[in-house]
Scaffold this motif. Sequence first.
Motif, PDB file in Angstrom:
ATOM      1  N   GLU A  23      -9.420 -17.230  76.028  1.00 25.66           N
ATOM      2  CA  GLU A  23     -10.874 -17.122  76.098  1.00 25.66           C
ATOM      3  C   GLU A  23     -11.468 -18.199  77.001  1.00 25.66           C
ATOM      4  O   GLU A  23     -10.840 -19.212  77.256  1.00 25.66           O
ATOM      5  CB  GLU A  23     -11.447 -17.231  74.676  1.00 25.66           C
TER       6      GLU A  23
ATOM      7  N   ASN B 292      -7.671 -23.093  79.270  1.00 22.34           N
ATOM      8  CA  ASN B 292      -8.387 -22.332  80.292  1.00 22.34           C
ATOM      9  C   ASN B 292      -9.723 -23.002  80.553  1.00 22.34           C
ATOM     10  O   ASN B 292     -10.623 -22.949  79.735  1.00 22.34           O
ATOM     11  CB  ASN B 292      -8.589 -20.896  79.817  1.00 22.34           C
TER      12      ASN B 292
ATOM     13  N   ASP C 143      -3.809 -13.787  76.768  1.00 20.68           N
ATOM     14  CA  ASP C 143      -5.241 -13.783  77.084  1.00 20.68           C
ATOM     15  C   ASP C 143      -5.866 -15.042  76.504  1.00 20.68           C
ATOM     16  O   ASP C 143      -5.725 -15.306  75.316  1.00 20.68           O
ATOM     17  CB  ASP C 143      -5.923 -12.558  76.466  1.00 20.68           C
TER      18      ASP C 143
ATOM     19  N   VAL D  65       2.266 -11.591  78.115  1.00 24.91           N
ATOM     20  CA  VAL D  65       0.876 -11.596  78.552  1.00 24.91           C
ATOM     21  C   VAL D  65       0.057 -12.413  77.561  1.00 24.91           C
ATOM     22  O   VAL D  65       0.098 -12.161  76.353  1.00 24.91           O
ATOM     23  CB  VAL D  65       0.333 -10.158  78.625  1.00 24.91           C
TER      24      VAL D  65
ATOM     25  N   THR E 252     -12.752 -15.222  80.506  1.00 31.02           N
ATOM     26  CA  THR E 252     -11.455 -14.961  79.896  1.00 31.02           C
ATOM     27  C   THR E 252     -10.445 -14.721  81.006  1.00 31.02           C
ATOM     28  O   THR E 252     -10.719 -14.001  81.958  1.00 31.02           O
ATOM     29  CB  THR E 252     -11.534 -13.726  78.994  1.00 31.02           C
ATOM     30  N   VAL E 253      -9.299 -15.375  80.878  1.00 33.95           N
ATOM     31  CA  VAL E 253      -8.293 -15.226  81.920  1.00 33.95           C
ATOM     32  C   VAL E 253      -7.007 -14.714  81.285  1.00 33.95           C
ATOM     33  O   VAL E 253      -6.644 -15.089  80.174  1.00 33.95           O
ATOM     34  CB  VAL E 253      -8.013 -16.574  82.629  1.00 33.95           C
ATOM     35  N   GLN E 254      -6.350 -13.795  82.024  1.00 30.70           N
ATOM     36  CA  GLN E 254      -5.068 -13.295  81.552  1.00 30.70           C
ATOM     37  C   GLN E 254      -3.957 -14.005  82.316  1.00 30.70           C
ATOM     38  O   GLN E 254      -3.984 -14.060  83.551  1.00 30.70           O
ATOM     39  CB  GLN E 254      -4.983 -11.801  81.795  1.00 30.70           C
ATOM     40  N   TYR E 255      -3.014 -14.575  81.569  1.00 27.84           N
ATOM     41  CA  TYR E 255      -1.894 -15.264  82.196  1.00 27.84           C
ATOM     42  C   TYR E 255      -0.607 -14.544  81.843  1.00 27.84           C
ATOM     43  O   TYR E 255      -0.543 -13.772  80.895  1.00 27.84           O
ATOM     44  CB  TYR E 255      -1.798 -16.709  81.710  1.00 27.84           C
ATOM     45  N   ARG E 256       0.429 -14.839  82.638  1.00 29.15           N
ATOM     46  CA  ARG E 256       1.759 -14.334  82.319  1.00 29.15           C
ATOM     47  C   ARG E 256       2.698 -15.522  82.182  1.00 29.15           C
ATOM     48  O   ARG E 256       2.719 -16.394  83.042  1.00 29.15           O
ATOM     49  CB  ARG E 256       2.258 -13.411  83.423  1.00 29.15           C
TER      50      ARG E 256
ATOM     51  N   ASP F 264      -1.075 -16.614  86.967  1.00 30.78           N
ATOM     52  CA  ASP F 264      -2.355 -15.931  86.824  1.00 30.78           C
ATOM     53  C   ASP F 264      -2.084 -14.438  86.958  1.00 30.78           C
ATOM     54  O   ASP F 264      -1.563 -13.986  87.972  1.00 30.78           O
ATOM     55  CB  ASP F 264      -3.297 -16.427  87.928  1.00 30.78           C
TER      56      ASP F 264
END
Lengths: 503, 291
Positions: free
Chosen positions: A454, A415, A452, A450, A420-424, A485
Amino acid sequence: MADVNQIPSKSGLKPEAESHAEAAHSDAVLGMFAPSLYADHVKVYPRAVSGYFRNIKWGVLILCLALYYIGPWIRWDRGPNAPDQALLLDMEGRRGYFFWIEIWPQEIYYITGLLILGAVALFLATALFGRIWCGYTCPQTVWTDLFMLVERWIEGDRNARMKLDKQPLSLAKAWRKIAKHTVWLLIAAATGGAWIMYFQDAPTVTREMLTGQAGMGTYFFFGLFTGTTYLLAGWAREQVCTYMCPWPRFQAAMQDEHTLAVTYQGWRGETRGSHKAGQSWEGRGDCVDCRACVNVCPTGIDIRDGQQLECIGCGLCIDACDDIMAKVDRPLRLIDFVSMENLERRPKKQPQIVKLIRSRTVIYSVMLVVVAAVMAAALLLRSDVELNVLHDRAPLFVTLSDGSLRNGYTVKVLNKRRETVQYRLSLDGQPMAGLFLGGERDAGLQKELVLDVEPDSVGEFRLFVRMPREAIKGASMDVELVLRDAATGRKATSYDTKFNGPN
Amino acid sequence: MPTKIEKDSLTGTETTGHEWDGIKELNNPLPKWWLYTFYACVLFSVVWSVLYPSVPGIRSYFAGITGSHQRKDVEEKLSAAAASQAQYRDKLANLDFAAIRNDPELTRFALSGGRVLFAENCAPCHQSGGVGAKGYPNLADDDWLWGGSIEAIHQTLRNGIRWPGNDDTRLSQMPRFLADGMLTAPQVNAVADYVLSLSGLGPANLPTVAEGAKIFAEQCVACHGEQGKGNRELGAPNLTDKIWLYGSDKASVVQTIAQSRNGVMPAWSGRLDPATIKMLALYVHALGGGE
Ligand code: SF4
Ligand code: SF4
């Protein structure tokens, strides 16, 4: 004085040795004389000169030094939690910063690309204009020039310096020498200091260095670059170009008959000889044998001997000779930046030709454009997330109690954003596949996981994929892991990997 | 040996006087500072040889006056590393598994340490990645003889299986039905056919299957359960799934019934410290089959 001007590497033999050599020649007495295989250093005392090329040289010198010393102090706001230095190679944090570009160790190829660009640009410049890198922009040349300037301020010009060196030690001599080396060391320290700043935050490391709080490594590299600057620009000078640097050895491969080179035009200059005011110029050459060109040369050679590997193409001898030609009222540029082709045309009064488009310049230009385009494209397409997937090597697959198969993967999500980004994560095109993360088997099989990650870091996950026997074709099946995303639902990136089973 | 020094007509340079088959060598003398640099390097190597281990002897070697020793360096670095791990190990030893798994940093430490420890202690039997081999259970699948929760794995690790000298060891013993005369050979054969039919590995319509089922109900259900699903309290395997520790071909099954197997695993408490055993439990649990 003439001895001092002897070309250092042309003949290492002293005059006495030469007569010995002749004696050995005539007598052929075996073992009477062994030639010296080592040459004494001949100190070069270049005279100050002014003129067209000297002005260009001053301009380039100021530009290069300014870029180098000011570079690390340029600030560039990247928001909180990120350094605000425009040019920074942060080894500890493993990031490279170049204004708006930020590179990770995985993207070191940008630096490779930059180096290739620099090399090809250098080839092209050399093919067109000869040794302009050596004469104007090479750090060795720039710092040597700066050190010589200091030397001239403190010890005076050529004649004064030669006299000073011959004098026995006196107070006047001592303070001059001490002053010179002090200033040299100060410049060297500033140079070594600036080098450090490209790797650490400039204001911080400056404060730490001055208060003695910097790390051992910092002081070591500071000392190393201070020492080499002082040694190479103060003492070694032309010896670096003549004996140490590999570049002069192979740059001839980039040159041809259309490449510019600093050349003494023998057809105009010879027969040389001194000239008194009012004398006729009939039947003689324009060179008045004043040795001005030799006296200004920073490498101490005589350009009238023809092209030599010691010549760095700085053009200072052109300025010196132009001065003389103006005084004796002959046409300027007896020494000139001229190609071999045009040099041959001049005595025949043929028109001069400038041929910029040659096979080598075309090849270099094309390479330059291609590499630049590839790099620009890579930069534009650069995404702020990267997915790396490593399939387990042991075991390749695991048979489960209901006969279905499971494969394990190590998934790394880079990342590059500062939040912080949440990906699938999902396995596209495999409707029967079930996914779960290491340690989360109890949560059951999912279609989509899911993740997460940092800010500005790598998230590492253990991924398990389970598939029923009937979904598996062959011992090794191509599958695609897709990262989306979570906020936008857009596909961010994907990774092609395998799902293994028994034959 | 130099013979004839001459001036080369083309370059105006002296020759060294050496000549080989008509080829003469020009004398372009090396600058003296270069030679002195070489001497300086020689001097440096002499100083180095005095300071550091250098000259070999017959039985020993000259160790250098600084007493520097690379093995000592490694030991120092290892103990420094152990010291920096101490905080994690203390936590691992004192916390229960739920608390450990709530601490991502501690879990990461335990898992990466566990991998190394597994390779050192467990892989000889269970193979790298825990895939197992005949007689050594696969630890990555979802079939557990004695339970796959992290606490159950921890318990197995600490006390072993059928490990003599450990009072809490996992203990059960399958009878040797043929060897001890409890069943006849045809009976063993019938039971094997029945057992294989449970997981669909053998045909269910053989005449022996019905007979086997009867014997199974008398002899085996106590441990393996009425449906043959096994019993983790006793380490009795589930006979209805696709995982067979000693092989699923008929000969192997017959041999298991006839001779029994009773595999053994060492008890690790006492051999490894509590933190290490917990790391191994966490690692094995994370191989993919943990419950
Ligand atoms: S010969 Fe002329 S161009 Fe070459 S190094 Fe000397 S001054 Fe510079
Ligand atoms: S400066 Fe010009 S005139 Fe003087 S010696 Fe050199 S080439 Fe001849």
